[in-house]
Design an enzyme around this catalytic site. Structure first.
Site, PDB file in Angstrom:
ATOM      1  N   LYS A  37       0.921  -1.292  -0.122  1.00 38.67           N
ATOM      2  CA  LYS A  37       0.076  -0.007  -0.012  1.00 38.67           C
ATOM      3  C   LYS A  37       0.888   1.217  -0.013  1.00 38.67           C
ATOM      4  O   LYS A  37       1.990   1.266   0.489  1.00 38.67           O
ATOM      5  CB  LYS A  37      -1.073  -0.038   1.326  1.00 38.67           C
ATOM      6  N   PRO A  55       9.651  -4.475  -0.140  1.00 42.94           N
ATOM      7  CA  PRO A  55      10.635  -4.451   0.768  1.00 42.94           C
ATOM      8  C   PRO A  55      10.258  -4.211   2.269  1.00 42.94           C
ATOM      9  O   PRO A  55       9.395  -3.923   2.651  1.00 42.94           O
ATOM     10  CB  PRO A  55      11.233  -2.700   0.337  1.00 42.94           C
ATOM     11  N   VAL A  56      11.074  -4.957   3.112  1.00 40.85           N
ATOM     12  CA  VAL A  56      10.768  -4.992   4.576  1.00 40.85           C
ATOM     13  C   VAL A  56      11.096  -3.369   5.275  1.00 40.85           C
ATOM     14  O   VAL A  56      12.085  -2.813   4.846  1.00 40.85           O
ATOM     15  CB  VAL A  56      11.761  -6.048   5.214  1.00 40.85           C
ATOM     16  N   GLY A  58       7.851   1.225   4.750  1.00 39.00           N
ATOM     17  CA  GLY A  58       6.444   2.120   4.821  1.00 39.00           C
ATOM     18  C   GLY A  58       5.465   1.834   3.648  1.00 39.00           C
ATOM     19  O   GLY A  58       4.564   2.419   3.430  1.00 39.00           O
ATOM     20  N   GLY A  79       3.670  -1.387   4.004  1.00 34.11           N
ATOM     21  CA  GLY A  79       2.614  -2.311   4.710  1.00 34.11           C
ATOM     22  C   GLY A  79       2.776  -3.791   4.583  1.00 34.11           C
ATOM     23  O   GLY A  79       1.925  -4.630   4.444  1.00 34.11           O
ATOM     24  N   GLY A  80       3.884  -3.949   4.148  1.00 36.95           N
ATOM     25  CA  GLY A  80       4.305  -5.396   3.657  1.00 36.95           C
ATOM     26  C   GLY A  80       3.854  -6.457   4.709  1.00 36.95           C
ATOM     27  O   GLY A  80       3.296  -7.618   4.683  1.00 36.95           O
ATOM     28  N   GLY A  81       4.468  -6.346   6.072  1.00 37.75           N
ATOM     29  CA  GLY A  81       4.142  -7.218   7.185  1.00 37.75           C
ATOM     30  C   GLY A  81       2.605  -7.369   7.603  1.00 37.75           C
ATOM     31  O   GLY A  81       2.021  -8.532   7.580  1.00 37.75           O
ATOM     32  N   SER A  82       1.987  -6.179   7.471  1.00 38.86           N
ATOM     33  CA  SER A  82       0.516  -6.022   7.843  1.00 38.86           C
ATOM     34  C   SER A  82      -0.284  -6.715   6.741  1.00 38.86           C
ATOM     35  O   SER A  82      -1.189  -7.434   7.038  1.00 38.86           O
ATOM     36  CB  SER A  82       0.173  -4.801   7.765  1.00 38.86           C
ATOM     37  N   SER A  83       0.097  -6.642   5.489  1.00 35.55           N
ATOM     38  CA  SER A  83      -0.518  -7.306   4.478  1.00 35.55           C
ATOM     39  C   SER A  83      -0.490  -8.782   4.368  1.00 35.55           C
ATOM     40  O   SER A  83      -1.368  -9.346   4.390  1.00 35.55           O
ATOM     41  CB  SER A  83       0.034  -6.794   3.048  1.00 35.55           C
ATOM     42  N   ASP A  90      -2.370  -1.295  10.488  1.00 34.78           N
ATOM     43  CA  ASP A  90      -2.826  -1.402   9.074  1.00 34.78           C
ATOM     44  C   ASP A  90      -3.423  -2.837   8.669  1.00 34.78           C
ATOM     45  O   ASP A  90      -4.010  -2.894   7.510  1.00 34.78           O
ATOM     46  CB  ASP A  90      -1.444  -1.292   8.379  1.00 34.78           C
TER      47      ASP A  90
END
Length: 300
Positions: free
Chosen positions: A12, A100-101, A104, A106-110, A142
């Site tokens: 996002k 990318p980790v 900003g 939201g990869g982990g939340s997604s 998120d």
């Protein structure tokens, strides 16, 4: 009964992010416009007899309870005891990272949201959207946005109060990550310190209320007068001046807007000319390998 599932988890961007206050428990209140974009992690999930077996190859990501995917699986199994239509009590998850980790985006939340949605289907639980959102909020602010069946939303509260809006149309989005992680916790803690004696940014906001000055009556259609701002830039760019340089470069390349996403450090440019966006991607790639030209996720 389906025993395995492969799902994609989108990134996002925060088209606009205002910090509107702070709760007594220390969490910051936000008014933010979020848009899912077509950059995806992939999760492969398979039901097994017991336990949580999580693996992410080659990304330097922990495979224990410190990972949001592991915690999402653990929370789901705990919350659905006695409700699962499948007698097995374990899950094997393989995560392929592309987002990318600590960027900003939201990869982990997604990834956590995708895990909850996939496990609800695999274990035949039929959790309601509200039940999933409650679980998601326990994992991160998120996560409810990624659980929601909408490509874009205005979010308030700590990010969990969602008002779906139309997806962006007519723009190519260039994401440029400068190649280092930024701690969201550090950004918000530093923001709080810098605003301790200057509360003017927060004075006119109330918890859970959308400030018209932030969103107005917009239906999320970008126009020539649309103002995009990220309050957290004031923190991240002070330590990392490359943020400002990237924004300037994207604008020089023809972006109509350039903003840092979330707590950074990824900067995105909105281009109404795909050719200019592609030329900018080619120019950025040698210096910033984590550069992606993507489209907004649109309504189904």
């Amino acid at each position: 009964m389906q025993r395995a599932l492969t799902v994609q988890a989108p990134a996002k961007i925060n088209l606009s992010l205002r910090v509107t206050g702070r709760r007594p428990d220390g969490y910051h209140l936000l008014a933010t416009w979020m848009q899912k974009v077509a950059l995806y992690d992939t999760l492969e999930l398979a039901v097994c007899s017991e336990g949580i077996h999580f693996h992410c190859a080659g990304a330097g990501i922990p495979d224990d309870r410190t990972n949001l995917v592991y915690r999402a699986a653990e929370l789901f199994l705990q919350a659905t005891q006695g409700r699962r239509g499948v007698p097995a009590a374990g899950i094997a998850i393989h995560l392929t990272k592309r987002i990318p980790v600590a960027a900003g985006l939201g990869g982990g939340s997604s990834d956590a949201a995708a895990t909850l949605l996939a496990m609800s289907e695999l274990f035949d639980c039929a959790l309601t959207p509200d039940e999933l959102a409650v679980l998601g909020l326990r994992l991160g602010a998120d996560v409810p946005f990624f659980l929601a069946d909408t490509p874009a939303a205005f979010a308030t509260g700590v990010g969990e109060l969602l008002r779906p809006v139309a997806s962006l149309r007519g723009y190519s989005i260039l994401l440029v990550n400068p190649g280092f992680p930024v701690s969201t916790r550090w950004v918000y803690q530093t923001f709080a310190l810098t605003k301790k004696e200057d509360a003017s940014n927060l004075a006119n906001f109330q918890e859970g209320v959308v400030e018209e000055a932030v969103f107005g009556d917009s239906d999320a259609v970008m126009g020539p007068d649309t103002v995009l701002v990220n309050d957290l830039e004031t923190v991240t760019r002070t330590r990392y001046p490359v943020i400002d340089r990237l924004k300037d470069e994207l604008l020089r390349c023809g972006a109509v807007r350039a903003v840092m996403s979330g707590s950074g450090p990824t900067v995105f440019g909105l281009f109404d000319d795909h050719g200019k966006a592609e030329a900018c991607r080619v120019a950025c790639m040698p210096r910033f390998p984590d550069t992606y030209l993507v489209a907004p996720v649109e309504e189904k």
